[in-house]
Design a protein around this motif. Structure first.
Motif, PDB file in Angstrom:
ATOM      1  N   ALA A 262      19.630  10.771 104.614  1.00  0.00           N
ATOM      2  CA  ALA A 262      19.539   9.817 103.503  1.00  0.00           C
ATOM      3  C   ALA A 262      20.898   9.166 103.294  1.00  0.00           C
ATOM      4  CB  ALA A 262      19.081  10.520 102.223  1.00  0.00           C
ATOM      5  N   THR A 263      20.947   7.858 103.378  1.00  0.00           N
ATOM      6  CA  THR A 263      22.189   7.106 103.163  1.00  0.00           C
ATOM      7  C   THR A 263      22.043   6.320 101.866  1.00  0.00           C
ATOM      8  OG1 THR A 263      22.438   6.896 105.551  1.00  0.00           O
ATOM      9  CG2 THR A 263      23.824   5.502 104.195  1.00  0.00           C
ATOM     10  N   PHE A 264      23.032   6.429 100.986  1.00  0.00           N
ATOM     11  CA  PHE A 264      22.901   5.859  99.642  1.00  0.00           C
ATOM     12  C   PHE A 264      24.273   5.492  99.102  1.00  0.00           C
ATOM     13  CE2 PHE A 264      23.246  10.443  99.538  1.00  0.00           C
ATOM     14  CZ  PHE A 264      24.266  10.653  98.633  1.00  0.00           C
ATOM     15  N   LEU A 265      24.273   4.740  97.995  1.00  0.00           N
ATOM     16  CA  LEU A 265      25.506   4.424  97.278  1.00  0.00           C
ATOM     17  C   LEU A 265      25.664   5.414  96.131  1.00  0.00           C
ATOM     18  CD1 LEU A 265      25.350   0.505  97.076  1.00  0.00           C
ATOM     19  CD2 LEU A 265      26.617   1.918  98.703  1.00  0.00           C
ATOM     20  N   ALA A 266      26.738   6.194  96.172  1.00  0.00           N
ATOM     21  CA  ALA A 266      26.982   7.151  95.092  1.00  0.00           C
ATOM     22  C   ALA A 266      27.300   6.441  93.787  1.00  0.00           C
ATOM     23  CB  ALA A 266      28.119   8.092  95.477  1.00  0.00           C
ATOM     24  N   ASP A 267      27.908   5.262  93.861  1.00  0.00           N
ATOM     25  CA  ASP A 267      28.241   4.468  92.678  1.00  0.00           C
ATOM     26  C   ASP A 267      28.001   3.003  93.015  1.00  0.00           C
ATOM     27  OD1 ASP A 267      29.176   3.311  90.395  1.00  0.00           O
ATOM     28  OD2 ASP A 267      31.246   4.016  90.597  1.00  0.00           O
ATOM     29  N   PRO A 268      26.812   2.484  92.686  1.00  0.00           N
ATOM     30  CA  PRO A 268      26.520   1.086  93.036  1.00  0.00           C
ATOM     31  C   PRO A 268      27.543   0.103  92.480  1.00  0.00           C
ATOM     32  CG  PRO A 268      24.525   2.224  92.332  1.00  0.00           C
ATOM     33  CD  PRO A 268      25.666   3.139  92.036  1.00  0.00           C
ATOM     34  N   GLY A 269      28.200   0.459  91.379  1.00  0.00           N
ATOM     35  CA  GLY A 269      29.173  -0.451  90.789  1.00  0.00           C
ATOM     36  C   GLY A 269      30.381  -0.685  91.654  1.00  0.00           C
ATOM     37  N   THR A 270      30.746   0.287  92.507  1.00  0.00           N
ATOM     38  CA  THR A 270      31.908   0.127  93.371  1.00  0.00           C
ATOM     39  C   THR A 270      31.531  -0.370  94.765  1.00  0.00           C
ATOM     40  OG1 THR A 270      31.789   2.457  94.062  1.00  0.00           O
ATOM     41  CG2 THR A 270      33.155   1.943  92.151  1.00  0.00           C
ATOM     42  N   GLY A 271      30.256  -0.440  95.073  1.00  0.00           N
ATOM     43  CA  GLY A 271      29.825  -1.038  96.332  1.00  0.00           C
ATOM     44  C   GLY A 271      29.903  -0.096  97.517  1.00  0.00           C
TER      45      GLY A 271
ATOM     46  N   VAL B 198      38.765  12.131  84.688  1.00  0.00           N
ATOM     47  CA  VAL B 198      37.637  11.430  84.062  1.00  0.00           C
ATOM     48  C   VAL B 198      37.066  10.326  84.932  1.00  0.00           C
ATOM     49  CG1 VAL B 198      38.552  11.924  81.773  1.00  0.00           C
ATOM     50  CG2 VAL B 198      39.153   9.772  82.874  1.00  0.00           C
ATOM     51  N   GLY B 199      37.777   9.924  85.997  1.00  0.00           N
ATOM     52  CA  GLY B 199      37.309   8.799  86.789  1.00  0.00           C
ATOM     53  C   GLY B 199      36.493   9.178  88.001  1.00  0.00           C
ATOM     54  N   GLN B 200      36.349  10.494  88.266  1.00  0.00           N
ATOM     55  CA  GLN B 200      35.637  10.911  89.451  1.00  0.00           C
ATOM     56  C   GLN B 200      34.378  11.691  89.111  1.00  0.00           C
ATOM     57  OE1 GLN B 200      37.994  12.637  92.530  1.00  0.00           O
ATOM     58  NE2 GLN B 200      39.795  11.470  92.001  1.00  0.00           N
ATOM     59  N   ARG B 201      33.835  11.470  87.952  1.00  0.00           N
ATOM     60  CA  ARG B 201      32.611  12.149  87.556  1.00  0.00           C
ATOM     61  C   ARG B 201      31.459  11.613  88.393  1.00  0.00           C
ATOM     62  NH1 ARG B 201      32.423  15.233  83.299  1.00  0.00           N
ATOM     63  NH2 ARG B 201      30.468  15.943  82.445  1.00  0.00           N
ATOM     64  N   ARG B 202      30.764  12.486  89.080  1.00  0.00           N
ATOM     65  CA  ARG B 202      29.721  12.064  89.999  1.00  0.00           C
ATOM     66  C   ARG B 202      28.437  11.743  89.235  1.00  0.00           C
ATOM     67  NH1 ARG B 202      31.343  12.934  95.169  1.00  0.00           N
ATOM     68  NH2 ARG B 202      33.147  14.281  95.428  1.00  0.00           N
ATOM     69  N   ARG B 203      27.777  10.686  89.680  1.00  0.00           N
ATOM     70  CA  ARG B 203      26.534  10.265  89.064  1.00  0.00           C
ATOM     71  C   ARG B 203      25.357  10.811  89.850  1.00  0.00           C
ATOM     72  NH1 ARG B 203      30.353   6.368  88.795  1.00  0.00           N
ATOM     73  NH2 ARG B 203      30.629   5.240  86.837  1.00  0.00           N
ATOM     74  N   SER B 204      24.220  11.001  89.167  1.00  0.00           N
ATOM     75  CA  SER B 204      23.002  11.402  89.854  1.00  0.00           C
ATOM     76  C   SER B 204      22.491  10.237  90.687  1.00  0.00           C
ATOM     77  CB  SER B 204      21.950  11.836  88.835  1.00  0.00           C
ATOM     78  OG  SER B 204      22.383  12.977  88.122  1.00  0.00           O
ATOM     79  N   VAL B 205      21.853  10.568  91.808  1.00  0.00           N
ATOM     80  CA  VAL B 205      21.391   9.554  92.748  1.00  0.00           C
ATOM     81  C   VAL B 205      19.896   9.734  92.974  1.00  0.00           C
ATOM     82  CG1 VAL B 205      21.595   8.649  95.094  1.00  0.00           C
ATOM     83  CG2 VAL B 205      23.633   9.470  93.885  1.00  0.00           C
ATOM     84  N   ASP B 206      19.138   8.667  92.800  1.00  0.00           N
ATOM     85  CA  ASP B 206      17.696   8.664  93.033  1.00  0.00           C
ATOM     86  C   ASP B 206      17.448   8.355  94.510  1.00  0.00           C
ATOM     87  OD1 ASP B 206      14.970   8.400  93.028  1.00  0.00           O
ATOM     88  OD2 ASP B 206      14.922   6.618  91.739  1.00  0.00           O
TER      89      ASP B 206
END
Length: 299
Positions: free
Chosen positions: A141-150, A118-126
């Motif tokens: 394209a370089t992005f944060l997959a989870d902005p909450g974890t930095g 349950v902790g590795q569910r991937r989020r959509s990225v804009d």
């Protein structure tokens, strides 16, 4: 010393294989939760339940002996115990010990195992507006997959705008991670860092850098090579580069779930992608060798 009469039944033995079977099945269940939660864990749990049921039944009091003369059950001696106190204390101790063990083990097992599911569910990225991706050209394209974890969640993807397919925008969106052990790959061609620009999206800042990978992509760690569609062409990688599902929302390109690819036939919008559920690094996506790997919990 008095000898036992020949017509007296031998003392009942309480030795049984059920406790050992129950312990082995519980161990198989715990191992299965980590190795193969879809097959081994349910099988181990079912067998453990059966072994526990057999253990309980094996501990029931034996049927009252019958009288050889009358053929009827003998009455229990007056004042005798039908359920010995020692057996009651034994089972009460086992039950209390089981409750204590469960209270200690279940939270630990939950904290160790549940995050894998349950902790590795991937989020959509804009990634920003589709106009930021020139047609027929690759962009890193370089992005944060989870902005909450930095920064620990920073990822890179190779994005190519393939134009329209049946009137809808078509994109190639490949992960930059090598499918051997997960090292970051690099384009085998020029990267135009001076033309980079940033898009501010729902996921924070996304950096876009044009590139021209005429020779495909390569891994600097162990030498795996991939063509412009992500097919493995050399090296120890077990499959093609993983790809992202994508969607267009309000004119923006969104990356969704990752999936694995055995190989790609054709190019661009007309490519035929042989896709599979997401595999771990080094795992083949197809073929008999793929059966040797356990279920990946991040699927």
């Amino acid at each position: 010393m008095s000898q036992q009469r020949l017509d007296e039944p031998p003392a009942a033995t309480t030795a049984t294989v059920w406790p050992i079977s129950f312990a082995v099945d519980v161990a198989a269940l715990l191992v299965g939760l980590i190795v193969n939660p879809e097959v081994i864990a349910p099988l181990g749990g079912a067998i453990a339940v059966l072994a526990g049921f057999g253990w309980v039944r094996s501990g029931r009091p034996a049927q009252e002996p019958t009288s050889p003369e009358a053929g009827r059950p003998q009455a229990a001696p007056r004042g005798g115990e039908r359920f010995p106190r020692s057996r009651f204390l034994e089972r009460a101790t086992l039950a209390l010990g089981g409750l204590v063990a469960a209270a200690v083990a279940l939270p630990v097992a939950g904290l160790a195992i549940l995050p894998s599911f349950v902790g590795q569910r991937r989020r959509s990225v804009d990634l920003g507006p589709i106009g930021a991706f020139p047609e027929s050209r690759f962009v890193i394209a370089t992005f944060l997959a989870d902005p909450g974890t930095g920064e620990v969640s920073r990822r890179a993807a190779y994005i190519r705008n393939n134009g329209l397919l049946d009137g809808l925008p078509s994109f190639t969106a490949m992960s930059s991670r090598c499918t051997h052990v997960g090292c970051p790959t690099q384009p085998n061609g020029p990267v135009f860092n001076q033309q980079h620009h940033a898009e501010h999206t729902a996921n924070g800042q996304v950096c876009l850098v044009p590139t021209l990978p005429a020779g495909g992509f390569g891994c600097p760690c162990h030498g795996s090579q991939f063509d412009m569609e992500g097919n493995r062409t050399a090296g120890p990688a077990a499959r093609a580069l993983d790809r992202y599902e994508f969607s267009i929302r309000n004119g923006h390109l969104w990356l969704d779930r990752l999936f694995s690819v055995s190989h790609v036939e054709g190019t661009g919008a007309s490519a035929r992608i042989h896709r599979f559920a997401l595999r771990g690094p080094g795992e083949p996506a197809a073929g008999p060798e793929s059966w040797l790997y356990p279920v990946d919990p991040i699927r």
